[in-house]
Design a protein around this motif. Sequence first.
Motif, PDB file in Angstrom:
ATOM      1  N   UNK A  97       0.825  -1.203   0.000  1.00  0.00           N
ATOM      2  CA  UNK A  97       0.000   0.000   0.000  1.00  0.00           C
ATOM      3  C   UNK A  97       0.862   1.258   0.000  1.00  0.00           C
ATOM      4  N   UNK A  98       1.918   1.235   0.799  1.00  0.00           N
ATOM      5  CA  UNK A  98       2.821   2.387   0.854  1.00  0.00           C
ATOM      6  C   UNK A  98       3.504   2.620  -0.490  1.00  0.00           C
ATOM      7  N   UNK A  99       3.981   1.551  -1.106  1.00  0.00           N
ATOM      8  CA  UNK A  99       4.652   1.668  -2.406  1.00  0.00           C
ATOM      9  C   UNK A  99       3.689   2.221  -3.441  1.00  0.00           C
ATOM     10  N   UNK A 100       2.463   1.727  -3.433  1.00  0.00           N
ATOM     11  CA  UNK A 100       1.460   2.189  -4.388  1.00  0.00           C
ATOM     12  C   UNK A 100       1.145   3.673  -4.187  1.00  0.00           C
ATOM     13  N   UNK A 101       1.083   4.097  -2.946  1.00  0.00           N
ATOM     14  CA  UNK A 101       0.756   5.487  -2.626  1.00  0.00           C
ATOM     15  C   UNK A 101       1.918   6.436  -2.914  1.00  0.00           C
ATOM     16  N   UNK A 102       3.131   5.938  -2.815  1.00  0.00           N
ATOM     17  CA  UNK A 102       4.328   6.777  -2.942  1.00  0.00           C
ATOM     18  C   UNK A 102       5.217   6.285  -4.079  1.00  0.00           C
ATOM     19  N   UNK A 103       4.676   6.264  -5.279  1.00  0.00           N
ATOM     20  CA  UNK A 103       5.372   5.681  -6.426  1.00  0.00           C
ATOM     21  C   UNK A 103       6.781   6.230  -6.636  1.00  0.00           C
ATOM     22  N   UNK A 104       6.966   7.512  -6.459  1.00  0.00           N
ATOM     23  CA  UNK A 104       8.264   8.119  -6.743  1.00  0.00           C
ATOM     24  C   UNK A 104       9.197   8.149  -5.538  1.00  0.00           C
ATOM     25  N   UNK A 129       8.786   4.315   2.522  1.00  0.00           N
ATOM     26  CA  UNK A 129       8.344   2.984   2.941  1.00  0.00           C
ATOM     27  C   UNK A 129       9.476   2.152   3.549  1.00  0.00           C
ATOM     28  N   UNK A 130      10.594   2.783   3.845  1.00  0.00           N
ATOM     29  CA  UNK A 130      11.765   2.054   4.344  1.00  0.00           C
ATOM     30  C   UNK A 130      11.467   1.286   5.629  1.00  0.00           C
ATOM     31  N   UNK A 131      10.763   1.904   6.560  1.00  0.00           N
ATOM     32  CA  UNK A 131      10.464   1.224   7.824  1.00  0.00           C
ATOM     33  C   UNK A 131       9.537   0.025   7.607  1.00  0.00           C
ATOM     34  N   UNK A 132       8.576   0.176   6.702  1.00  0.00           N
ATOM     35  CA  UNK A 132       7.674  -0.939   6.402  1.00  0.00           C
ATOM     36  C   UNK A 132       8.415  -2.077   5.703  1.00  0.00           C
ATOM     37  N   UNK A 133       9.361  -1.721   4.857  1.00  0.00           N
ATOM     38  CA  UNK A 133      10.182  -2.724   4.183  1.00  0.00           C
ATOM     39  C   UNK A 133      11.004  -3.499   5.213  1.00  0.00           C
TER      40      UNK A 133
END
Length: 119
Positions: A21-28, A34-38
């Motif tokens: 979801x984070x990657x989709x929301x923050x494409x660029x 999203x580093x912490x979620x990764x």
Amino acid sequence: MDQTLDEVSTHCSDEVQAFASCVETNEKTWRVDCADLRKALTKCSDKNVTLMQVVRLNCQPIIDRYTNCLNKNSENPETCIDSMRDLYECTEGVGQMMEKMNQLKNKHRGDSGKPSVVE
């Protein structure tokens, strides 16, 4: 590889969903945003998926090379295709090794059922 993804999805579904979801929301800017979620997803999969632990043990230099390539070439990730191929080959090799170990383990125990992940 499919078995690994299934195990990650089973054991880390919340982390997978949050990261996707984070990657989709923050494409660029997903690498930063999203580093912490990764990291949370990586920690979960390392803890709960045996094959991921073995892949990290056997493929860490290749993982690092691929990650560094992506970081250096964030605007042109296709530049990293050779590193990605190397990573794929390493993970597939580990998967095949684990499958053979499972078959030997099951044969030795006299099992005829579905192979399980070597523990």
